[in-house]
Design a protein around this motif. Sequence first.
Motif, mmCIF file in Angstrom:
data_model
loop_
_atom_site.group_PDB
_atom_site.id
_atom_site.type_symbol
_atom_site.label_atom_id
_atom_site.label_comp_id
_atom_site.label_asym_id
_atom_site.label_seq_id
_atom_site.Cartn_x
_atom_site.Cartn_y
_atom_site.Cartn_z
ATOM 1 N N LEU A 94 -1.207 -24.007 -62.283
ATOM 2 C CA LEU A 94 -0.151 -23.360 -61.514
ATOM 3 C C LEU A 94 -0.335 -23.727 -60.048
ATOM 4 O O LEU A 94 -1.425 -23.560 -59.499
ATOM 5 C CB LEU A 94 -0.218 -21.843 -61.671
ATOM 6 N N ILE A 95 0.708 -24.205 -59.421
ATOM 7 C CA ILE A 95 0.646 -24.598 -58.018
ATOM 8 C C ILE A 95 1.466 -23.605 -57.203
ATOM 9 O O ILE A 95 2.647 -23.393 -57.467
ATOM 10 C CB ILE A 95 1.166 -26.032 -57.824
ATOM 11 N N THR A 96 0.817 -22.984 -56.222
ATOM 12 C CA THR A 96 1.442 -21.910 -55.463
ATOM 13 C C THR A 96 1.221 -22.108 -53.971
ATOM 14 O O THR A 96 0.119 -22.473 -53.548
ATOM 15 C CB THR A 96 0.848 -20.546 -55.870
ATOM 16 N N HIS A 97 2.248 -21.863 -53.185
ATOM 17 C CA HIS A 97 2.144 -21.919 -51.727
ATOM 18 C C HIS A 97 2.052 -20.504 -51.179
ATOM 19 O O HIS A 97 2.855 -19.639 -51.540
ATOM 20 C CB HIS A 97 3.361 -22.622 -51.129
ATOM 21 N N ILE A 98 1.078 -20.288 -50.308
ATOM 22 C CA ILE A 98 0.897 -18.984 -49.676
ATOM 23 C C ILE A 98 1.129 -19.122 -48.178
ATOM 24 O O ILE A 98 0.518 -19.975 -47.525
ATOM 25 C CB ILE A 98 -0.521 -18.439 -49.956
ATOM 26 N N ASP A 99 1.999 -18.293 -47.640
ATOM 27 C CA ASP A 99 2.294 -18.277 -46.205
ATOM 28 C C ASP A 99 1.647 -17.040 -45.594
ATOM 29 O O ASP A 99 2.137 -15.927 -45.777
ATOM 30 C CB ASP A 99 3.806 -18.252 -45.980
ATOM 31 N N PRO A 100 0.533 -17.202 -44.875
ATOM 32 C CA PRO A 100 -0.170 -16.030 -44.342
ATOM 33 C C PRO A 100 0.682 -15.189 -43.402
ATOM 34 O O PRO A 100 0.456 -13.983 -43.257
ATOM 35 C CB PRO A 100 -1.377 -16.630 -43.619
ATOM 36 N N ALA A 101 1.690 -15.802 -42.763
ATOM 37 C CA ALA A 101 2.558 -15.044 -41.857
ATOM 38 C C ALA A 101 3.338 -13.979 -42.614
ATOM 39 O O ALA A 101 3.766 -12.972 -42.028
ATOM 40 C CB ALA A 101 3.516 -15.991 -41.139
ATOM 41 N N ALA A 102 3.524 -14.174 -43.919
ATOM 42 C CA ALA A 102 4.282 -13.218 -44.721
ATOM 43 C C ALA A 102 3.564 -11.881 -44.855
ATOM 44 O O ALA A 102 4.204 -10.854 -45.122
ATOM 45 C CB ALA A 102 4.553 -13.794 -46.109
ATOM 46 N N TYR A 117 -4.552 -13.815 -59.545
ATOM 47 C CA TYR A 117 -5.300 -13.310 -60.702
ATOM 48 C C TYR A 117 -5.344 -14.457 -61.703
ATOM 49 O O TYR A 117 -4.328 -14.823 -62.294
ATOM 50 C CB TYR A 117 -4.555 -12.105 -61.263
ATOM 51 N N VAL A 118 -6.532 -15.048 -61.873
ATOM 52 C CA VAL A 118 -6.660 -16.295 -62.629
ATOM 53 C C VAL A 118 -7.472 -16.042 -63.892
ATOM 54 O O VAL A 118 -8.693 -15.837 -63.844
ATOM 55 C CB VAL A 118 -7.318 -17.387 -61.763
ATOM 56 N N ASN A 119 -6.782 -16.071 -65.028
ATOM 57 C CA ASN A 119 -7.370 -15.619 -66.288
ATOM 58 C C ASN A 119 -7.757 -16.771 -67.208
ATOM 59 O O ASN A 119 -7.212 -17.878 -67.128
ATOM 60 C CB ASN A 119 -6.384 -14.707 -67.008
ATOM 61 N N ARG A 120 -8.665 -16.465 -68.115
ATOM 62 C CA ARG A 120 -9.029 -17.386 -69.181
ATOM 63 C C ARG A 120 -7.919 -17.413 -70.238
ATOM 64 O O ARG A 120 -7.094 -16.507 -70.310
ATOM 65 C CB ARG A 120 -10.354 -16.957 -69.823
ATOM 66 N N THR A 121 -7.915 -18.440 -71.072
ATOM 67 C CA THR A 121 -6.948 -18.547 -72.161
ATOM 68 C C THR A 121 -7.687 -18.872 -73.457
ATOM 69 O O THR A 121 -8.860 -19.236 -73.449
ATOM 70 C CB THR A 121 -5.905 -19.646 -71.899
ATOM 71 N N ALA A 134 2.952 -11.887 -54.198
ATOM 72 C CA ALA A 134 3.075 -11.700 -52.753
ATOM 73 C C ALA A 134 2.984 -10.217 -52.404
ATOM 74 O O ALA A 134 3.130 -9.350 -53.275
ATOM 75 C CB ALA A 134 4.403 -12.276 -52.266
ATOM 76 N N PRO A 135 2.761 -9.894 -51.115
ATOM 77 C CA PRO A 135 2.651 -8.483 -50.721
ATOM 78 C C PRO A 135 3.882 -7.643 -51.047
ATOM 79 O O PRO A 135 3.767 -6.430 -51.227
ATOM 80 C CB PRO A 135 2.428 -8.555 -49.207
ATOM 81 N N ASP A 136 5.059 -8.294 -51.131
ATOM 82 C CA ASP A 136 6.273 -7.546 -51.454
ATOM 83 C C ASP A 136 6.567 -7.545 -52.953
ATOM 84 O O ASP A 136 7.657 -7.178 -53.383
ATOM 85 C CB ASP A 136 7.473 -8.106 -50.688
ATOM 86 N N THR A 137 5.592 -7.971 -53.755
ATOM 87 C CA THR A 137 5.605 -8.056 -55.226
ATOM 88 C C THR A 137 6.381 -9.256 -55.761
ATOM 89 O O THR A 137 6.549 -9.383 -56.970
ATOM 90 C CB THR A 137 6.129 -6.775 -55.934
ATOM 91 N N THR A 138 6.839 -10.160 -54.886
ATOM 92 C CA THR A 138 7.441 -11.392 -55.377
ATOM 93 C C THR A 138 6.421 -12.153 -56.218
ATOM 94 O O THR A 138 5.279 -12.342 -55.799
ATOM 95 C CB THR A 138 7.902 -12.286 -54.217
ATOM 96 N N GLU A 139 6.831 -12.558 -57.414
ATOM 97 C CA GLU A 139 5.953 -13.305 -58.312
ATOM 98 C C GLU A 139 6.054 -14.787 -57.948
ATOM 99 O O GLU A 139 7.016 -15.463 -58.307
ATOM 100 C CB GLU A 139 6.375 -13.066 -59.756
ATOM 101 N N LEU A 140 5.055 -15.292 -57.238
ATOM 102 C CA LEU A 140 5.091 -16.670 -56.765
ATOM 103 C C LEU A 140 4.769 -17.668 -57.863
ATOM 104 O O LEU A 140 5.211 -18.822 -57.812
ATOM 105 C CB LEU A 140 4.112 -16.850 -55.604
ATOM 106 N N SER A 141 3.996 -17.244 -58.837
ATOM 107 C CA SER A 141 3.703 -18.076 -60.009
ATOM 108 C C SER A 141 3.242 -17.172 -61.139
ATOM 109 O O SER A 141 2.680 -16.104 -60.899
ATOM 110 C CB SER A 141 2.637 -19.138 -59.703
ATOM 111 N N ARG A 142 3.496 -17.604 -62.370
ATOM 112 C CA ARG A 142 3.067 -16.830 -63.536
ATOM 113 C C ARG A 142 2.843 -17.785 -64.702
ATOM 114 O O ARG A 142 3.740 -18.522 -65.092
ATOM 115 C CB ARG A 142 4.118 -15.794 -63.910
ATOM 116 N N GLY A 143 1.663 -17.765 -65.241
ATOM 117 C CA GLY A 143 1.340 -18.600 -66.392
ATOM 118 C C GLY A 143 1.626 -17.888 -67.695
ATOM 119 O O GLY A 143 1.928 -16.687 -67.733
ATOM 120 N N GLY A 144 1.506 -18.628 -68.781
ATOM 121 C CA GLY A 144 1.643 -18.067 -70.110
ATOM 122 C C GLY A 144 0.280 -17.882 -70.747
ATOM 123 O O GLY A 144 -0.714 -17.658 -70.054
ATOM 124 N N LYS A 145 0.204 -18.002 -72.070
ATOM 125 C CA LYS A 145 -1.058 -17.807 -72.778
ATOM 126 C C LYS A 145 -1.842 -19.098 -72.943
ATOM 127 O O LYS A 145 -3.003 -19.074 -73.330
ATOM 128 C CB LYS A 145 -0.800 -17.183 -74.156
#
Length: 243
Positions: A210-218, A174-178, A194-205
Motif C-alpha cells: 500500500l502506497i500512502t502520502h502523508i501531509d504533516p500540515a494536515a 496500522y500494518v497487519n500480517r496476512t 488521517a486525523p479527520d478519519t479519511t481512509e488514505l489506504s486500506r488493504g484486504g486479507k
Amino acid sequence: MDRVRHLQAADAGCRIVVTPEMSVTGYNIGAAVAERAEPADGPIFQAVREIARDTGIAIVYGYAEMAPGKPYNSVQVVDSTGQSLANYRKTHLYGFDRDLFTPGEQWITQFELDGVTCGLLICYDIEFPENARAHADAGTQWLVVPTGLMEPWSFVATHIVPARAYESQLFLSYVNRTGVENGLEYCGLSCTIAPDTTELSRGGKAEQLLITHIDPAAVAVSRAINTHLSDRRRDLYQENQTR
C-alpha cells in the motif's frame, strides 16, 4: 524481508516501508522465540540495514529482541543510510505474549523522518486510548503501528484504529500480517487513517504493498477544526484523584 517489495516501494518514490509485527521472525512461533530472538544490532539488523541502503528508503520491521537475557516483542526503524532511528518494545502484552515476552518500560518512542515526528506502538498497544493520546501530547504527528491482528477481531482495524486517529488527531498507520501462521488466521486490513478519519489506504486479507502520502500540515489543520485535544478539562483529569 522481501527485497522485491522494497524495490517496488523505492521505485514508487516511497521514503519509508512499514512491515507487520515480528515480520522477520514470525509472530505465533511459541518457544522458538528463544531461538530467534537477538540483540537490536544483531544479524537481523545487519541484513535490514543492507536492504535499506540498497533501496534508499527507511524500513520499520518487527522482530524478537533479546536484551539482556530477556525477550521483547520489538520494532526497529532503520533509515536509508542504515542507521537505527528508534527501537520500541511492546508495552501492553496480549494473551500468549505474556508467556513469551517481557513488557517494555519506555512508553513513548519517537523518531524524525523528513521533518515529521513519528511514533511507535505495536498491535495491542493501540487498543488502549491512553497510548495514542500520550503520543499526541508528546508531539507525534504520524503513529506507526505494526500489528498481528487475528480473526475474529477485525473490528479493531475497521473501527478502533480510525477512532484512535480522530480522538488523538494524528495520522495512524496500522500494518497487519496476512495469511495463516500456526493456526492463527490474520485479518489483514492494513490501513492509514488521517486525523479527520479519511481512509488514505486500506488493504484486504492478502499481502500487498500500500502506497500512502502523508501531509504533516494536515495535522495542524485538522486540530484547528476538531478541537478535542485543546478542549480537554485537564483540571479534572488528575492522575490519582479520589472521589
